[in-house]
Design a protein around this motif. Structure first.
Motif, short mmCIF file in Angstrom:
data_model
loop_
_atom_site.label_atom_id
_atom_site.label_comp_id
_atom_site.label_asym_id
_atom_site.label_seq_id
_atom_site.Cartn_x
_atom_site.Cartn_y
_atom_site.Cartn_z
N SER A 63 44.95 -14.71 56.61
CA SER A 63 45.86 -15.54 55.82
C SER A 63 45.13 -16.20 54.65
O SER A 63 43.90 -16.31 54.65
CB SER A 63 46.48 -16.63 56.69
N GLU A 64 45.90 -16.65 53.68
CA GLU A 64 45.34 -17.33 52.53
C GLU A 64 44.61 -18.60 52.95
O GLU A 64 43.56 -18.96 52.40
CB GLU A 64 46.46 -17.66 51.53
N ASN A 123 48.45 -8.98 62.04
CA ASN A 123 48.44 -10.39 62.42
C ASN A 123 48.15 -10.49 63.92
O ASN A 123 48.91 -9.95 64.74
CB ASN A 123 49.80 -11.01 62.10
N ASP A 174 50.85 -5.43 57.66
CA ASP A 174 51.32 -5.54 56.28
C ASP A 174 50.16 -5.25 55.34
O ASP A 174 49.33 -6.12 55.07
CB ASP A 174 51.89 -6.95 56.04
N GLN A 231 50.20 -4.58 52.09
CA GLN A 231 50.31 -5.25 50.80
C GLN A 231 49.79 -6.68 50.89
O GLN A 231 49.16 -7.19 49.96
CB GLN A 231 51.76 -5.25 50.31
N HIS A 232 50.05 -7.33 52.01
CA HIS A 232 49.53 -8.69 52.23
C HIS A 232 48.01 -8.68 52.16
O HIS A 232 47.39 -9.58 51.58
CB HIS A 232 50.00 -9.20 53.60
N SER A 233 47.39 -7.64 52.74
CA SER A 233 45.93 -7.53 52.72
C SER A 233 45.39 -7.34 51.31
O SER A 233 44.37 -7.91 50.94
CB SER A 233 45.48 -6.36 53.61
N GLU A 247 46.78 -8.41 48.55
CA GLU A 247 46.92 -9.70 47.86
C GLU A 247 45.78 -10.65 48.25
O GLU A 247 45.26 -11.38 47.40
CB GLU A 247 48.28 -10.31 48.19
#
Length: 259
Positions: free
Chosen positions: A167-168, A187, A194, A196-198, A200
């Protein structure tokens, strides 16, 4: 209580039991404690960039493959160009053991990542004593201060450190001394994947740090997508382990992605 909380509670019990049986001084007397370690930084550059994994089971998938031996699998991984091998040592949730590392240490010449939930200094001496070269720190289990202190201890033992984040918020766990930052595509609290989350998150990493995409890489397209986004390494386990012959599957994968 989510699965990660359950794992950590059990891990605390395991560590207390281990400490009551074997002291740190006894660990220091082990066969492997003084051996020169292999560097993942070097093999990420010189080989495929893929950290293969030996994993029998997981809380999210159940039994993945409990029919093959560690030596049989990791020897094939090395033959086909793996940069390193990750070996699970958690018993209750992942079906692993120290023996899985000990049985292969003298037979391969690439780094071994001890993959476990590291929450106590004692575990670092354990890792060194069984022949590991790299340890995993999971940000969601630790404070930034613990990550810093554990990294210092690992380096004192000539072990490299892979810090895993998801997470950020966990970006604050990164310090200038960690060797690699792994971004878990899955997660650990709800096991959703996810990619795309990675990506980012990767874009927010310090520029000079090795980035490793972890977990949830289910096919060649996923791999190529993450490679194009600039990841330096890839930790892949289930994709190979779910096959009857994980090593051959890895060889086929390497051939298809033309590394």
């Amino acid at each position: 209580m989510n699965i990660l909380d359950k794992i950590i509670e059990r891990k605390k019990q395991e560590i207390a039991e281990a400490k009551s049986k074997i002291s740190v001084e006894q660990l220091k007397d082990s066969e492997y404690f003084g051996r020169p370690t292999f560097s993942l930084k070097e093999t990420l550059k010189s080989k495929s960039g893929i950290i293969t994994e030996f994993k029998r089971q997981s809380p999210s998938k159940g039994i993945i493959n409990d029919k093959v031996s560690p030596l049989e699998v990791v020897s094939e991984y090395e033959k086909f160009g793996a940069s390193a091998v990750s070996i699970l040592t958690d018993k209750d949730f992942f079906g692993g053991s120290f023996e899985d590392i000990l049985s292969v240490r003298n037979h391969i010449n690439i780094p071994i990542l001890r993959k476990d939930f590291m929450i106590d200094e004692y575990q670092f001496y354990e890792a060194k004593s069984i022949g590991a070269d790299v340890i995993l720190l999971i940000a969601s289990c630790l404070s930034p201060t613990q990550v810093s202190e554990f990294t210092e201890l690992a380096h004192a033992l000539n072990l490299e450190v892979l810090l895993e984040i998801h997470s950020e918020e966990e970006l604050k766990h990164i310090n200038k001394n960690v060797d690699f930052v792994g971004i878990n595509n899955r997660n650990l609290k709800d096991f959703k994947v996810d990619l795309q989350h990675s990506v980012e998150l990767k874009n927010q990493l310090p520029e000079d740090i090795f980035s490793i995409a972890e977990s949830g890489i289910y096919n060649e397209e996923d791999f190529k997508f993450l490679k194009e986004k600039g990841f330096d390494g890839f930790l892949m386990g289930e994709y190979f382990m779910k096959n009857d012959n994980p090593g051959e599957k890895f060889g086929e994968f390497i051939s298809n992605v033309s590394i």
